[in-house]
Design an enzyme around this catalytic site. Structure first.
Site, PDB file in Angstrom:
ATOM      1  N   ASP A 148      -4.265 -14.389  -2.839  1.00  0.00           N
ATOM      2  CA  ASP A 148      -4.734 -15.281  -4.010  1.00  0.00           C
ATOM      3  C   ASP A 148      -5.794 -14.344  -4.373  1.00  0.00           C
ATOM      4  O   ASP A 148      -6.249 -13.375  -4.514  1.00  0.00           O
ATOM      5  CB  ASP A 148      -5.831 -16.402  -3.111  1.00  0.00           C
ATOM      6  CG  ASP A 148      -6.116 -16.171  -1.933  1.00  0.00           C
ATOM      7  OD1 ASP A 148      -7.037 -14.919  -1.912  1.00  0.00           O
ATOM      8  OD2 ASP A 148      -6.845 -16.991  -1.017  1.00  0.00           O
ATOM      9  N   ARG A 170       0.922  -1.095  -0.185  1.00  0.00           N
ATOM     10  CA  ARG A 170      -0.188   0.220  -0.001  1.00  0.00           C
ATOM     11  C   ARG A 170       1.029   0.640   0.006  1.00  0.00           C
ATOM     12  O   ARG A 170       0.473   1.735  -0.746  1.00  0.00           O
ATOM     13  CB  ARG A 170      -0.845   0.018   0.928  1.00  0.00           C
ATOM     14  CG  ARG A 170      -1.979   1.169   0.878  1.00  0.00           C
ATOM     15  CD  ARG A 170      -2.786   1.244   2.983  1.00  0.00           C
ATOM     16  NE  ARG A 170      -3.911   2.060   2.043  1.00  0.00           N
ATOM     17  CZ  ARG A 170      -4.483   2.775   3.357  1.00  0.00           C
ATOM     18  NH1 ARG A 170      -4.158   2.570   4.284  1.00  0.00           N
ATOM     19  NH2 ARG A 170      -5.177   3.614   2.766  1.00  0.00           N
ATOM     20  N   ASN A 219      -3.605   8.550   4.171  1.00  0.00           N
ATOM     21  CA  ASN A 219      -2.497   8.024   4.635  1.00  0.00           C
ATOM     22  C   ASN A 219      -2.141   8.230   6.322  1.00  0.00           C
ATOM     23  O   ASN A 219      -1.523   7.513   7.344  1.00  0.00           O
ATOM     24  CB  ASN A 219      -0.893   9.200   4.472  1.00  0.00           C
ATOM     25  CG  ASN A 219      -0.831   8.881   3.412  1.00  0.00           C
ATOM     26  OD1 ASN A 219      -1.675   7.727   2.436  1.00  0.00           O
ATOM     27  ND2 ASN A 219      -0.462  10.251   2.714  1.00  0.00           N
ATOM     28  N   GLY A 221       3.843  10.681  -9.042  1.00  0.00           N
ATOM     29  CA  GLY A 221       4.915   9.536  -9.202  1.00  0.00           C
ATOM     30  C   GLY A 221       5.534   8.339  -8.493  1.00  0.00           C
ATOM     31  O   GLY A 221       5.629   9.312  -7.329  1.00  0.00           O
ATOM     32  N   ASP A 235      -9.964  -9.053   3.368  1.00  0.00           N
ATOM     33  CA  ASP A 235     -10.202 -10.748   2.623  1.00  0.00           C
ATOM     34  C   ASP A 235      -9.943 -11.250   3.690  1.00  0.00           C
ATOM     35  O   ASP A 235      -9.442 -11.888   4.206  1.00  0.00           O
ATOM     36  CB  ASP A 235      -9.448 -11.121   1.436  1.00  0.00           C
ATOM     37  CG  ASP A 235      -9.432 -12.212   1.345  1.00  0.00           C
ATOM     38  OD1 ASP A 235     -10.477 -13.075   2.032  1.00  0.00           O
ATOM     39  OD2 ASP A 235      -8.768 -12.800   0.752  1.00  0.00           O
ATOM     40  N   HIS A 283       0.899   4.210  -2.510  1.00  0.00           N
ATOM     41  CA  HIS A 283       0.131   5.175  -2.177  1.00  0.00           C
ATOM     42  C   HIS A 283       1.680   6.610  -2.354  1.00  0.00           C
ATOM     43  O   HIS A 283       1.743   7.747  -2.282  1.00  0.00           O
ATOM     44  CB  HIS A 283      -0.118   5.878  -0.923  1.00  0.00           C
ATOM     45  CG  HIS A 283      -0.914   4.962  -0.364  1.00  0.00           C
ATOM     46  ND1 HIS A 283      -1.969   5.757   0.680  1.00  0.00           N
ATOM     47  CD2 HIS A 283      -2.424   4.291  -1.246  1.00  0.00           C
ATOM     48  CE1 HIS A 283      -3.226   5.043   0.792  1.00  0.00           C
ATOM     49  NE2 HIS A 283      -2.880   4.878  -0.356  1.00  0.00           N
ATOM     50  N   VAL A 291       0.803   9.756  -6.475  1.00  0.00           N
ATOM     51  CA  VAL A 291       1.265  11.178  -6.102  1.00  0.00           C
ATOM     52  C   VAL A 291       2.754  11.904  -7.112  1.00  0.00           C
ATOM     53  O   VAL A 291       3.209  11.513  -6.184  1.00  0.00           O
ATOM     54  CB  VAL A 291       0.857  11.000  -5.119  1.00  0.00           C
ATOM     55  CG1 VAL A 291       1.189  12.894  -3.707  1.00  0.00           C
ATOM     56  CG2 VAL A 291       0.118  10.540  -3.897  1.00  0.00           C
ATOM     57  N   ASP A 338       7.809   8.311  -6.007  1.00  0.00           N
ATOM     58  CA  ASP A 338       9.309   9.290  -6.791  1.00  0.00           C
ATOM     59  C   ASP A 338       9.769   9.786  -4.671  1.00  0.00           C
ATOM     60  O   ASP A 338      10.699  10.252  -4.192  1.00  0.00           O
ATOM     61  CB  ASP A 338       9.057  10.399  -6.634  1.00  0.00           C
ATOM     62  CG  ASP A 338       8.059  10.859  -5.854  1.00  0.00           C
ATOM     63  OD1 ASP A 338       7.409  10.322  -5.443  1.00  0.00           O
ATOM     64  OD2 ASP A 338       7.320  12.560  -6.388  1.00  0.00           O
ATOM     65  N   HIS A 354      -6.542  -5.963  -2.607  1.00  0.00           N
ATOM     66  CA  HIS A 354      -7.908  -5.972  -1.376  1.00  0.00           C
ATOM     67  C   HIS A 354      -7.398  -6.936  -0.699  1.00  0.00           C
ATOM     68  O   HIS A 354      -8.399  -8.056   0.178  1.00  0.00           O
ATOM     69  CB  HIS A 354      -8.326  -4.856  -1.611  1.00  0.00           C
ATOM     70  CG  HIS A 354      -8.783  -3.901  -1.454  1.00  0.00           C
ATOM     71  ND1 HIS A 354      -9.857  -3.148  -1.574  1.00  0.00           N
ATOM     72  CD2 HIS A 354      -7.082  -2.862  -1.263  1.00  0.00           C
ATOM     73  CE1 HIS A 354      -8.520  -1.920  -0.869  1.00  0.00           C
ATOM     74  NE2 HIS A 354      -7.459  -1.756  -1.205  1.00  0.00           N
ATOM     75  N   THR A 355      -6.921  -8.399  -1.513  1.00  0.00           N
ATOM     76  CA  THR A 355      -6.965  -9.783  -0.975  1.00  0.00           C
ATOM     77  C   THR A 355      -5.445 -10.261   0.431  1.00  0.00           C
ATOM     78  O   THR A 355      -6.144 -10.593   0.800  1.00  0.00           O
ATOM     79  CB  THR A 355      -6.189 -10.819  -1.760  1.00  0.00           C
ATOM     80  OG1 THR A 355      -6.139 -11.841  -1.633  1.00  0.00           O
ATOM     81  CG2 THR A 355      -5.189 -10.769  -2.597  1.00  0.00           C
TER      82      THR A 355
END
Ligand code: HEM
Ligand SMILES: *[C@@H]1O[C@H](CO)[C@@H](O)[C@H](O)[C@H]1NC(C)=O
Ligand SMILES: *[C@@H]1O[C@H](CO)[C@@H](O)[C@H](O)[C@H]1NC(C)=O
Ligand SMILES: *[C@@H]1O[C@H](CO)[C@@H](O)[C@H](O)[C@H]1NC(C)=O
Ligand SMILES: *[C@@H]1O[C@H](CO)[C@@H](O)[C@H](O)[C@H]1NC(C)=O
Length: 323
Positions: free
Chosen positions: A251, A67, A99, A77, A243, A71, A75, A79, A198-199
């Site tokens: 999965d 994640r 965040n 690229g 999940d 994030h 935003v 970087d 989001h698994t």
């Protein structure tokens, strides 16, 4: 086409074709999977060991590192802008709505950075560390592997406002999600594939309370099972798995959950609510291999969003601050 290309073997035309080729290939040609081959040959193995050890201590860390990469990239690229701390005279992205009190994994990245600074000082960027750590996290939890093009450099700036506006909110409907991803160059199909992230991972009650109590498109048994840890008031930071079936395996269970109305976030269930992406969700339910392949392509593409290359940006020595 034949006549147009007549004489294309003259040296001049070859030169023109070559420069045209490099012009067209553009920025992505500057990233290369062997970028640290000579300058830091153990960079990739160092990152992998650190990620594997962090994930074996706490499986959720793999989700958190993935994640963090998302994030960062959405935003301005990939970087490493997301890693910069706020100071008295610098505003970073850590306090942005999506965040604050939510992103984690910074310590793992900082530890890897200090290991790499001992091994090959000022060579490996924080942006590359984060991109590789995300890939290694996916693999550690059973997801697909892919090669990571390298050579990103680190920003000297961050944008709180872009973090607030470019990272999609869980309250978005399907058309809002499609727009947010299209703004970054992704198709609706890639939105669905990337949402398969989001698994793995956990969500705070505050992010899904409204879905639990105010939506009809949710499995009764699923909603009931969540209400004790996510009451109508209080318990904002209590966690539930994204999940419900297999929260630490990468999965396709996330998609099976959507079909049984067990998407945890409003935005998750939007991908299967009678709209244009229903068929793609079903395709990933019936064909896990297609999900893995599409996910690998889409996450690799996400890692290539607007990298700083060449002499742009810098190689931070500490991911938390500009040199
Ligand atoms: C489609 C739009 C998306 C929305 C609206 C969204 C929203 C969210 C929210 C609200 C959370 C929980 C935050 C919290 O309660 O602290 C979350 C967690 C997470 N998201 Fe997303 N997300 C989206 C797409 C993505 C993408 C594209 C990725 C990765 C490429 C991703 C990876 C994750 C992971 C792994 C977690 C769990 C993190 C952890 O356990 O620390 N998400 N997401
Ligand atoms: C910004 O603040 C840091 C300490 O947080 C300090 O070291 C630095 O010199 C300051 N820079 C400017 C330009 O004021
Ligand atoms: C989706 O949300 C946007 C903004 O909130 C709204 O204007 C639009 O009507 C919604 N679309 C649908 C199909 O509900
Ligand atoms: C449910 O919707 C009502 C009416 O819009 C609102 O007042 C209430 O705060 C919502 N409840 C939750 C838990 O979001
Ligand atoms: C709920 O999902 C079903 C498909 O599973 C869809 O037909 C229906 O329109 C959705 N309802 C809402 C309110 O999103």
């Amino acid at each position: 086409m034949g006549s147009y290309h007549t004489g294309s073997c003259t040296p001049t035309n070859t030169k023109i074709s070559l420069s045209l080729f490099f012009l067209l290939v553009g920025a992505s040609a500057q990233l290369s999977s062997t970028f640290y081959g000579k300058s830091c040959p153990n960079a990739l193995s160092t990152i992998k060991s650190a990620v594997n050890s962090a994930v074996s201590k706490e499986a959720r860390m793999g989700a958190s590192l993935l994640r963090l990469h998302f994030h960062d990239c959405f935003v301005n690229g990939c970087d490493a802008s997301v890693l910069l701390d706020d100071t008295a005279n610098f505003t970073g992205e850590k306090t942005a709505g999506p965040n604050a009190n939510s992103l984690r994994g910074f310590d793992v990245i900082n530890t890897i950075k200090s290991q790499l600074e001992s091994l090959c000082p000022k060579v490996v960027s924080c942006a590359d560390i984060l991109t590789v750590a995300a890939r290694d996290s996916i693999v550690a939890l059973g997801g697909p592997t892919y090669t990571v093009p390298l050579g990103r450099r680190d920003s000297t700036t961050a944008s709180l406002s872009a973090a607030n506006s470019n990272i999609p909110a869980p309250t978005l409907n399907l058309s809002g999600l499609i727009t947010a991803f299209s703004n970054k160059g992704f198709t609706a199909k890639e939105l669905v594939a990337l949402s398969g992230s989001h698994t793995i991972g956990q969500v705070r009650c505050t992010s899904f309370r409204a879905r639990l109590y105010n939506e009809t498109n949710i499995s009764d048994s699923f909603a009931t099972s969540l209400k004790s840890s996510c009451p109508t008031r209080g318990g904002d930071n209590n966690l539930s798995p994204l999940d419900v079936t297999s929260p630490t395996s990468f999965d396709n269970a996330y998609f099976r959950n959507l079909v049984s109305q067990k998407g945890l976030l409003h935005s998750d269930q939007q991908l299967f609510s009678g709209g244009s992406t229903d068929s793609q969700v079903k395709a990933y339910v019936s064909n896990p291999a297609t999900f893995r392949a599409d996910f690998a392509n889409a996450i690799k593409k996400m890692g290539n969003l607007s990298p700083l290359t060449g002499t742009k940006g810098q190689i931070r020595t500490d991911c938390r601050k500009v040199n």
